[in-house]
Design a protein around this motif. Structure first.
Motif, short mmCIF file in Angstrom:
data_model
loop_
_atom_site.label_atom_id
_atom_site.label_comp_id
_atom_site.label_asym_id
_atom_site.label_seq_id
_atom_site.Cartn_x
_atom_site.Cartn_y
_atom_site.Cartn_z
N SER A 1 -31.49 61.46 -7.98
CA SER A 1 -30.32 60.62 -7.70
C SER A 1 -30.18 60.38 -6.20
O SER A 1 -29.76 59.30 -5.77
CB SER A 1 -29.04 61.25 -8.26
N ILE A 2 -30.55 61.37 -5.40
CA ILE A 2 -30.50 61.21 -3.95
C ILE A 2 -31.55 60.21 -3.50
O ILE A 2 -31.30 59.38 -2.62
CB ILE A 2 -30.67 62.57 -3.26
N SER A 3 -32.71 60.26 -4.10
CA SER A 3 -33.75 59.27 -3.79
C SER A 3 -33.29 57.87 -4.13
O SER A 3 -33.52 56.91 -3.37
CB SER A 3 -35.04 59.60 -4.56
N LEU A 4 -32.61 57.72 -5.27
CA LEU A 4 -32.10 56.42 -5.69
C LEU A 4 -31.01 55.92 -4.75
O LEU A 4 -30.95 54.73 -4.43
CB LEU A 4 -31.58 56.47 -7.12
N ARG A 5 -30.13 56.82 -4.30
CA ARG A 5 -29.09 56.43 -3.36
C ARG A 5 -29.71 55.97 -2.04
O ARG A 5 -29.26 55.00 -1.42
CB ARG A 5 -28.14 57.61 -3.09
N THR A 6 -30.76 56.65 -1.63
CA THR A 6 -31.45 56.28 -0.39
C THR A 6 -32.07 54.90 -0.52
O THR A 6 -31.95 54.06 0.40
CB THR A 6 -32.54 57.32 -0.07
N LYS A 7 -32.75 54.65 -1.61
CA LYS A 7 -33.37 53.34 -1.84
C LYS A 7 -32.33 52.24 -1.86
O LYS A 7 -32.53 51.15 -1.29
CB LYS A 7 -34.17 53.34 -3.14
N TYR A 8 -31.20 52.50 -2.52
CA TYR A 8 -30.11 51.52 -2.57
C TYR A 8 -29.61 51.19 -1.17
O TYR A 8 -29.43 50.02 -0.81
CB TYR A 8 -28.98 52.09 -3.43
N LEU A 9 -29.41 52.22 -0.36
CA LEU A 9 -28.95 52.01 1.02
C LEU A 9 -29.94 51.17 1.82
O LEU A 9 -29.56 50.19 2.47
CB LEU A 9 -28.75 53.36 1.70
N LEU A 10 -31.20 51.55 1.77
CA LEU A 10 -32.20 50.86 2.58
C LEU A 10 -32.40 49.42 2.12
O LEU A 10 -32.60 48.51 2.94
CB LEU A 10 -33.52 51.62 2.52
N ASP A 11 -32.32 49.19 0.83
CA ASP A 11 -32.43 47.81 0.32
C ASP A 11 -31.30 46.95 0.87
O ASP A 11 -31.51 45.78 1.25
CB ASP A 11 -32.41 47.80 -1.21
N LYS A 12 -30.10 47.50 0.91
CA LYS A 12 -28.96 46.76 1.44
C LYS A 12 -29.13 46.45 2.92
O LYS A 12 -28.87 45.34 3.38
CB LYS A 12 -27.65 47.55 1.24
N LEU A 13 -29.59 47.45 3.68
CA LEU A 13 -29.73 47.25 5.12
C LEU A 13 -30.87 46.31 5.48
O LEU A 13 -30.75 45.51 6.42
CB LEU A 13 -29.93 48.61 5.80
N GLN A 14 -31.97 46.41 4.75
CA GLN A 14 -33.11 45.55 5.05
C GLN A 14 -32.82 44.09 4.69
O GLN A 14 -33.49 43.18 5.19
CB GLN A 14 -34.36 46.03 4.30
N GLY A 15 -31.83 43.87 3.84
CA GLY A 15 -31.50 42.50 3.46
C GLY A 15 -30.63 41.78 4.47
O GLY A 15 -30.36 40.59 4.31
N ILE A 16 -30.20 42.48 5.52
CA ILE A 16 -29.34 41.88 6.53
C ILE A 16 -30.17 41.13 7.56
O ILE A 16 -31.09 41.69 8.15
CB ILE A 16 -28.48 42.95 7.22
N LYS A 17 -29.83 39.88 7.78
CA LYS A 17 -30.54 39.05 8.77
C LYS A 17 -29.73 39.11 10.08
O LYS A 17 -28.53 38.90 10.10
CB LYS A 17 -30.66 37.60 8.29
N LYS A 18 -30.46 39.39 11.16
CA LYS A 18 -29.79 39.44 12.46
C LYS A 18 -30.47 38.52 13.46
O LYS A 18 -31.63 38.24 13.35
CB LYS A 18 -29.81 40.87 13.01
#
Length: 221
Positions: free
Chosen positions: A204-221
């Motif tokens: 579950s911690i691995s899944l939470r990590t993947k969820y976080l990184l997917d959200k952050l990598q989707g941000i365009k700056k």
């Protein structure tokens, strides 16, 4: 690492902060976030007493450097030169501190050639640390400073300074910090729910990590 530090932060966007008194659990926590795609892992350097090195933190950094070669492993909560030297000897590739120390900054970057990220609070502290040579600064504790709105307000006058908010980062607000202008975030308890640790639910911690990184990598700056 020193020359590439800002690029590494921009590419990864998040640092997993592991603070756990039990070395076996801390190891499992690190492996779990790495399995979820986390490449930046900070091991909190806790001392049992002033001036006494916590051997567990030292051993864990060395072990993770060997077993997680694709990750960048650093030490956090560095308070003095003795802890810094021990962390570097253990293999730490970066160091975080809850406060600004010119001595620690100079030694880290000139002698050890690793990034040192000091903890700062006010605009004055942020500018002083940056002008003193810090490549990036840790804005801490962001929860007490107003969250993402504080980062956003700093962008006008201080947009040239890379900011890493920590202390209150969650899966829900991490993306808001990046959108507000942070180069990366440091996240701890939100990645490691108490119940998940108690149940040894590492997947579950691995899944939470993947969820976080997917959200952050989707941000365009």
């Amino acid at each position: 690492m020193l020359d590439q530090w800002l690029q590494v932060l921009e590419q990864n966007r998040a640092i997993a902060i592991i603070r756990c008194p039990q070395i076996s659990l801390a190891y499992k926590m690190a492996v779990a976030v790495a399995a979820g795609g986390m490449n930046l892992i900070e091991i909190a350097w806790n001392s049992e007493s002033e001036g006494k090195v916590d051997q567990s933190s030292e051993d864990l950094i060395t072990q993770l450097r060997t077993e997680l070669p694709d990750c960048t492993i650093g030490a956090g909560t560095i308070l003095n030169s003795e802890q810094l030297q021990a962390a570097v000897n253990a293999g730490a590739q970066f160091a975080f501190s809850p406060y600004f120390s010119q001595e620690l900054l100079d030694v880290s970057q000139s002698r050890y050639q690793i990034p040192f990220v000091p903890g700062v609070f006010s605009p004055t502290e942020i500018v002083n640390a940056w002008q003193s040579g810090a490549k990036a600064v840790k804005v801490f504790p962001i929860k007490s400073l107003g969250g993402a709105e504080y980062i956003r307000c700093l962008q006008g006058p201080l947009s040239q300074i890379p900011l890493i908010p920590t202390g209150g980062i969650t899966l829900e607000n991490a993306s808001k910090m990046i959108e507000a202008g942070a180069i990366a975030v440091g996240i701890s308890s939100s990645l490691f729910p108490t119940q998940a640790i108690a149940n040894r639910d590492w997947s579950s911690i691995s899944l939470r990590t993947k969820y976080l990184l997917d959200k952050l990598q989707g941000i365009k700056k």
